[in-house]
Design a protein around this motif. Sequence first.
Motif, PDB file in Angstrom:
ATOM      1  N   GLN A   1     -17.802   8.377   4.888  1.00 35.32           N
ATOM      2  CA  GLN A   1     -17.427   6.983   4.823  1.00 35.32           C
ATOM      3  C   GLN A   1     -18.412   5.949   5.693  1.00 35.32           C
ATOM      4  N   THR A   2     -18.269   5.028   5.775  1.00 32.76           N
ATOM      5  CA  THR A   2     -19.198   3.914   6.634  1.00 32.76           C
ATOM      6  C   THR A   2     -17.994   3.011   7.089  1.00 32.76           C
ATOM      7  N   CYS A   3     -18.706   2.390   8.247  1.00 34.49           N
ATOM      8  CA  CYS A   3     -17.912   1.189   8.545  1.00 34.49           C
ATOM      9  C   CYS A   3     -18.926   0.152   9.280  1.00 34.49           C
ATOM     10  N   TYR A   4     -18.532  -1.029   9.366  1.00 36.69           N
ATOM     11  CA  TYR A   4     -19.539  -1.981   9.954  1.00 36.69           C
ATOM     12  C   TYR A   4     -18.698  -3.408  10.304  1.00 36.69           C
ATOM     13  N   GLY A   5     -19.260  -3.716  11.275  1.00 35.40           N
ATOM     14  CA  GLY A   5     -18.631  -4.663  12.358  1.00 35.40           C
ATOM     15  C   GLY A   5     -19.461  -5.942  12.590  1.00 35.40           C
ATOM     16  N   ILE A   6     -18.696  -6.919  12.903  1.00 36.68           N
ATOM     17  CA  ILE A   6     -19.489  -8.296  13.214  1.00 36.68           C
ATOM     18  C   ILE A   6     -18.378  -8.893  14.384  1.00 36.68           C
ATOM     19  N   SER A   7     -18.664  -9.573  15.246  1.00 39.60           N
ATOM     20  CA  SER A   7     -17.627 -10.217  16.124  1.00 39.60           C
ATOM     21  C   SER A   7     -18.297 -11.559  16.284  1.00 39.60           C
ATOM     22  N   GLU A   8     -17.386 -12.287  17.256  1.00 39.05           N
ATOM     23  CA  GLU A   8     -17.671 -13.592  17.594  1.00 39.05           C
ATOM     24  C   GLU A   8     -19.183 -13.900  18.172  1.00 39.05           C
ATOM     25  N   ARG A   9     -19.896 -12.657  18.626  1.00 39.60           N
ATOM     26  CA  ARG A   9     -21.220 -12.784  18.851  1.00 39.60           C
ATOM     27  C   ARG A   9     -21.917 -13.511  17.778  1.00 39.60           C
ATOM     28  N   CYS A  10     -21.601 -13.473  16.414  1.00 38.62           N
ATOM     29  CA  CYS A  10     -22.402 -14.409  15.695  1.00 38.62           C
ATOM     30  C   CYS A  10     -22.319 -15.786  15.847  1.00 38.62           C
ATOM     31  N   ILE A  11     -21.190 -16.314  16.536  1.00 36.55           N
ATOM     32  CA  ILE A  11     -21.104 -17.493  16.860  1.00 36.55           C
ATOM     33  C   ILE A  11     -21.813 -17.846  18.248  1.00 36.55           C
ATOM     34  N   ALA A  12     -22.081 -16.647  19.119  1.00 34.03           N
ATOM     35  CA  ALA A  12     -22.827 -16.914  20.318  1.00 34.03           C
ATOM     36  C   ALA A  12     -24.211 -17.305  20.036  1.00 34.03           C
ATOM     37  N   SER A  13     -24.618 -16.471  19.041  1.00 36.53           N
ATOM     38  CA  SER A  13     -26.166 -16.285  18.543  1.00 36.53           C
ATOM     39  C   SER A  13     -26.488 -17.923  17.476  1.00 36.53           C
ATOM     40  N   LEU A  14     -25.374 -18.217  17.064  1.00 39.82           N
ATOM     41  CA  LEU A  14     -25.537 -19.429  16.056  1.00 39.82           C
ATOM     42  C   LEU A  14     -25.851 -20.482  17.390  1.00 39.82           C
TER      43      LEU A  14
END
Length: 477
Positions: A251-264
């Motif tokens: 298996q694999t899993c991968y995640g992104i959170s609202e940190r993407c908006i913090a970085s933007l």
Amino acid sequence: MLPPKQNFSEWFHEIIQQAEIMDIRYPVKGLYVWCPFGFKLRQLVYSKLRELLDRDHDEVYFPALIPETELGKEGEHIKGFEDEVFWVTHGGLEPLDVKLALRPTSETAMYPIFKLWIRSHADLPLKVYQIVNTFRYETKHTRPLIRLREITSFKEAHTAHRNYEEAEEQVREAVKLYKEFYDFLAVPYLIFRRPDWDKFPGADYTIAFDTIMPDGRTLQIGTVHHLADNFAKTFDIKYETPDGGHAYVHQTCYGISERCIASLISIHGDDLGLILPFEVAPIQIVIIPILYKGKETQVEELSRRLFEKLKGYGYRVLLDDSDERPGAKYYKWELKGVPIRFEIGPKEAEKGDVVVSFRDEKKKFSISFDEVTKERIERWAEELKQRLRNRAIEMAKSKIGFFDDLDDLANWIERRGVGLIYLCGSTECGEVVEEKAKGSVLGMFEEIPDWLEGFEYRGRCIVCGEEGYLTGVAKTY
Ligand code: A5A
């Protein structure tokens, strides 16, 4: 007024409030409110993420509560999360027989069901994702969009495959997908293989995306984990092979959170406010009529015509005909990061011209109304993005330095950003570096970005002198 971006922490704290991204007055530590403007930004950013995933993943929804018995099954996983879990212990006044965890992440919610879904090799690969809230009782300093106790926008993808290699292929796919996502946002990233002591609890290995914030600390903005058959063995997820045997999935899993908006926000913004790429700006274009007594009609008419035309093209455009002074309007829409601004005064209206400016540049120029075409707007949007990307990369480069001395490394990461060293990868040498440099080993480069030239991948370990690999070290969020 915003504090200067140089004081990054204060600037960030203020901009998310003044630009109406978050309301941070909610009375629970680490929980914040999305304001309407912030939520629109979130929706636009996440619709891109969805678009990328929808190419070959299916969206699902799993419950927010996980029985203690499931959460505790995978030994490493629970060890990693036990001090971060919020528990539901009562239903009304009754204590529950089995405590329920508020999901800190969803492996242990999903995988008992994966066991039921996966029967044969024909069911593989399985690729699903969900965008949900997750809860982590974080003890490090909490901050809106960056370190939350309720992560409101947790995109987690989970996949199952026939063997280790096919799962590894998916890890590469996921890395590609995240690259595409962050390239779209013009946010530069470094991709590292996390050292063993910092991998996701229960994973075989973890690949992480880090971006360098304006104060030089790195922010982990996404992770991709190879889980091998660790969880499959715990949750007994097997499939029938073509020759009739049985095997565990990988298996694999991968995640992104609202940190993407913090970085933007953090990477592109400036002293005046947000600077948003055209595609994700809640308001893409603002039109400001400059009215003088007795000459209003022509200006109003041309402004309205421009508004209708741009709306007709499908853009999110706003005609600000409020009573505020033009200066106040500029200030307000700059703060909100509107990429393109049109101004129309009596002189322009007379000639059928409009004045154009872009959020990231000081200069203004005028063109005729007829020259404002969809093609031209698209080109401006692309050029703006390219400027943002170049500026962000230049900034990132200026915060990266190479070191073969631990004191110099410590000095650099304290004041500037990411230090690169050669490290052999042993835990002992890693510990020496973390202690002396007072920072975190981010890991060896999984890929060296093409904008970071002139570094050899291999060299002598800064601690023991054995063969080492190019490794990042930084203070982290
Ligand atoms: N199930 C896997 C995908 C997982 O949970 N991975 S993770 O723990 O690494 O989290 C995924 C991403 O969420 C991290 O890379 C980080 O960018 C973000 N994240 C983790 N904890 C967070 C927090 N407390 N607040 C905001 N974002 C967080």
